[in-house]
Design a protein around this motif. Structure first.
Motif, PDB file in Angstrom:
ATOM      1  N   ALA A  25       0.819  -1.207   0.000  1.00  0.00           N
ATOM      2  CA  ALA A  25       0.000   0.000   0.000  1.00  0.00           C
ATOM      3  C   ALA A  25       0.855   1.261   0.000  1.00  0.00           C
ATOM      4  O   ALA A  25       0.396   2.309  -0.432  1.00  0.00           O
ATOM      5  CB  ALA A  25      -0.932   0.009   1.205  1.00  0.00           C
ATOM      6  N   CYS A  26       2.072   1.179   0.455  1.00  0.00           N
ATOM      7  CA  CYS A  26       2.933   2.363   0.514  1.00  0.00           C
ATOM      8  C   CYS A  26       4.057   2.273  -0.516  1.00  0.00           C
ATOM      9  O   CYS A  26       3.995   2.882  -1.572  1.00  0.00           O
ATOM     10  CB  CYS A  26       3.490   2.524   1.917  1.00  0.00           C
ATOM     11  SG  CYS A  26       4.459   4.038   2.115  1.00  0.00           S
ATOM     12  N   SER A  27       5.084   1.483  -0.217  1.00  0.00           N
ATOM     13  CA  SER A  27       6.220   1.399  -1.146  1.00  0.00           C
ATOM     14  C   SER A  27       5.815   0.738  -2.452  1.00  0.00           C
ATOM     15  O   SER A  27       6.361   1.063  -3.505  1.00  0.00           O
ATOM     16  CB  SER A  27       7.388   0.651  -0.507  1.00  0.00           C
ATOM     17  OG  SER A  27       7.034  -0.680  -0.196  1.00  0.00           O
ATOM     18  N   GLY A  28       4.868  -0.159  -2.399  1.00  0.00           N
ATOM     19  CA  GLY A  28       4.404  -0.811  -3.624  1.00  0.00           C
ATOM     20  C   GLY A  28       3.764   0.169  -4.586  1.00  0.00           C
ATOM     21  O   GLY A  28       4.051   0.159  -5.787  1.00  0.00           O
ATOM     22  N   LEU A  29       2.893   1.029  -4.079  1.00  0.00           N
ATOM     23  CA  LEU A  29       2.247   2.023  -4.945  1.00  0.00           C
ATOM     24  C   LEU A  29       3.248   3.053  -5.454  1.00  0.00           C
ATOM     25  O   LEU A  29       3.170   3.479  -6.604  1.00  0.00           O
ATOM     26  CB  LEU A  29       1.103   2.717  -4.212  1.00  0.00           C
ATOM     27  CG  LEU A  29      -0.142   1.857  -3.983  1.00  0.00           C
ATOM     28  CD1 LEU A  29      -1.157   2.605  -3.142  1.00  0.00           C
ATOM     29  CD2 LEU A  29      -0.752   1.442  -5.314  1.00  0.00           C
ATOM     30  N   ALA A  53      19.037   0.268  -3.183  1.00  0.00           N
ATOM     31  CA  ALA A  53      18.410  -0.994  -2.775  1.00  0.00           C
ATOM     32  C   ALA A  53      17.900  -0.906  -1.345  1.00  0.00           C
ATOM     33  O   ALA A  53      18.026  -1.836  -0.561  1.00  0.00           O
ATOM     34  CB  ALA A  53      19.390  -2.150  -2.932  1.00  0.00           C
ATOM     35  N   GLY A  54      17.291   0.240  -1.024  1.00  0.00           N
ATOM     36  CA  GLY A  54      16.589   0.355   0.246  1.00  0.00           C
ATOM     37  C   GLY A  54      15.196  -0.242   0.088  1.00  0.00           C
ATOM     38  O   GLY A  54      14.958  -1.069  -0.800  1.00  0.00           O
ATOM     39  N   GLY A  55      14.286   0.179   0.915  1.00  0.00           N
ATOM     40  CA  GLY A  55      12.931  -0.361   0.852  1.00  0.00           C
ATOM     41  C   GLY A  55      12.258  -0.161  -0.492  1.00  0.00           C
ATOM     42  O   GLY A  55      11.666  -1.087  -1.048  1.00  0.00           O
ATOM     43  N   LEU A  56      12.351   1.039  -1.047  1.00  0.00           N
ATOM     44  CA  LEU A  56      11.723   1.299  -2.348  1.00  0.00           C
ATOM     45  C   LEU A  56      12.434   0.562  -3.476  1.00  0.00           C
ATOM     46  O   LEU A  56      11.790  -0.012  -4.357  1.00  0.00           O
ATOM     47  CB  LEU A  56      11.706   2.799  -2.648  1.00  0.00           C
ATOM     48  CG  LEU A  56      10.794   3.643  -1.761  1.00  0.00           C
ATOM     49  CD1 LEU A  56      10.977   5.116  -2.083  1.00  0.00           C
ATOM     50  CD2 LEU A  56       9.354   3.229  -1.922  1.00  0.00           C
ATOM     51  N   ILE A  83       7.142   2.477 -12.291  1.00  0.00           N
ATOM     52  CA  ILE A  83       7.230   1.399 -13.285  1.00  0.00           C
ATOM     53  C   ILE A  83       6.229   1.619 -14.410  1.00  0.00           C
ATOM     54  O   ILE A  83       6.533   1.375 -15.580  1.00  0.00           O
ATOM     55  CB  ILE A  83       7.021   0.030 -12.602  1.00  0.00           C
ATOM     56  CG1 ILE A  83       8.228  -0.294 -11.717  1.00  0.00           C
ATOM     57  CG2 ILE A  83       6.788  -1.074 -13.626  1.00  0.00           C
ATOM     58  CD1 ILE A  83       8.017  -1.484 -10.809  1.00  0.00           C
ATOM     59  N   ARG A  84       5.054   2.111 -14.088  1.00  0.00           N
ATOM     60  CA  ARG A  84       4.023   2.357 -15.103  1.00  0.00           C
ATOM     61  C   ARG A  84       4.461   3.379 -16.141  1.00  0.00           C
ATOM     62  O   ARG A  84       3.923   3.411 -17.249  1.00  0.00           O
ATOM     63  CB  ARG A  84       2.728   2.832 -14.445  1.00  0.00           C
ATOM     64  CG  ARG A  84       1.951   1.722 -13.806  1.00  0.00           C
ATOM     65  CD  ARG A  84       0.594   2.161 -13.372  1.00  0.00           C
ATOM     66  NE  ARG A  84       0.011   3.062 -14.355  1.00  0.00           N
ATOM     67  CZ  ARG A  84      -0.989   3.885 -14.114  1.00  0.00           C
ATOM     68  NH1 ARG A  84      -1.515   3.942 -12.934  1.00  0.00           N
ATOM     69  NH2 ARG A  84      -1.472   4.658 -15.054  1.00  0.00           N
ATOM     70  N   CYS A 141      10.879  -2.250  -5.871  1.00  0.00           N
ATOM     71  CA  CYS A 141      10.913  -2.064  -7.317  1.00  0.00           C
ATOM     72  C   CYS A 141      11.450  -3.314  -8.009  1.00  0.00           C
ATOM     73  O   CYS A 141      10.907  -3.749  -9.030  1.00  0.00           O
ATOM     74  CB  CYS A 141      11.756  -0.845  -7.657  1.00  0.00           C
ATOM     75  SG  CYS A 141      11.535  -0.263  -9.337  1.00  0.00           S
ATOM     76  N   VAL A 142      12.495  -3.921  -7.464  1.00  0.00           N
ATOM     77  CA  VAL A 142      13.025  -5.165  -8.024  1.00  0.00           C
ATOM     78  C   VAL A 142      11.936  -6.226  -8.042  1.00  0.00           C
ATOM     79  O   VAL A 142      11.710  -6.904  -9.051  1.00  0.00           O
ATOM     80  CB  VAL A 142      14.257  -5.654  -7.225  1.00  0.00           C
ATOM     81  CG1 VAL A 142      14.667  -7.059  -7.657  1.00  0.00           C
ATOM     82  CG2 VAL A 142      15.423  -4.690  -7.373  1.00  0.00           C
ATOM     83  N   SER A 143      11.236  -6.361  -6.932  1.00  0.00           N
ATOM     84  CA  SER A 143      10.171  -7.359  -6.820  1.00  0.00           C
ATOM     85  C   SER A 143       9.050  -7.116  -7.825  1.00  0.00           C
ATOM     86  O   SER A 143       8.598  -8.037  -8.515  1.00  0.00           O
ATOM     87  CB  SER A 143       9.613  -7.341  -5.391  1.00  0.00           C
ATOM     88  OG  SER A 143       8.533  -8.216  -5.261  1.00  0.00           O
TER      89      SER A 143
END
Length: 106
Positions: free
Chosen positions: A10-14, A38-41, A20-21, A45-47
């Motif tokens: 809900a946070c870093s994913g969005l 390669a922190g949380g964001l 990416i979009r 992003c890699v995932s």
């Protein structure tokens, strides 16, 4: 999925998905993408890049532990930009094109 597992999306994913979009669909399906940090964001992003079918992710990160985390998440290659031979390391680890797309709206 439990709320504890869903919360990061809900946070870093969005946040990362919105970046990416902005990539061209061809890039996402045919090219490698560079993730800076390669922190949380960056790890999210890699995932997500893998989830949308990106054929390869190259992560640029100065911290050795975070570079290892990126490899553990599935990054094709990791680059330490503080190394004097970073360009040669990149050339040896990755063949073909690598796409870096800065956000033009910054």
């Amino acid at each position: 999925m439990s709320p504890a597992h869903a919360a990061p999306y809900a946070c870093s994913g969005l946040t990362t998905y919105s970046a990416i979009r902005k990539l061209d669909p061809y890039t996402l399906s045919e090219e490698r993408v560079v993730v800076v940090g390669a922190g949380g964001l960056g790890l999210m992003c890699v995932s997500l890049l893998q989830a949308v079918g990106c054929p390869g992710v190259v992560v640029v990160e100065i911290d050795a532990g975070r570079r290892q985390a990126a490899v553990d998440m599935g990054a094709e290659a990791v680059i330490d930009p503080t190394e004097s031979n970073a360009a040669e390391l990149e050339a040896g680890q990755v063949t073909g094109r690598v796409i870096l797309q800065p956000d033009a709206n910054l």
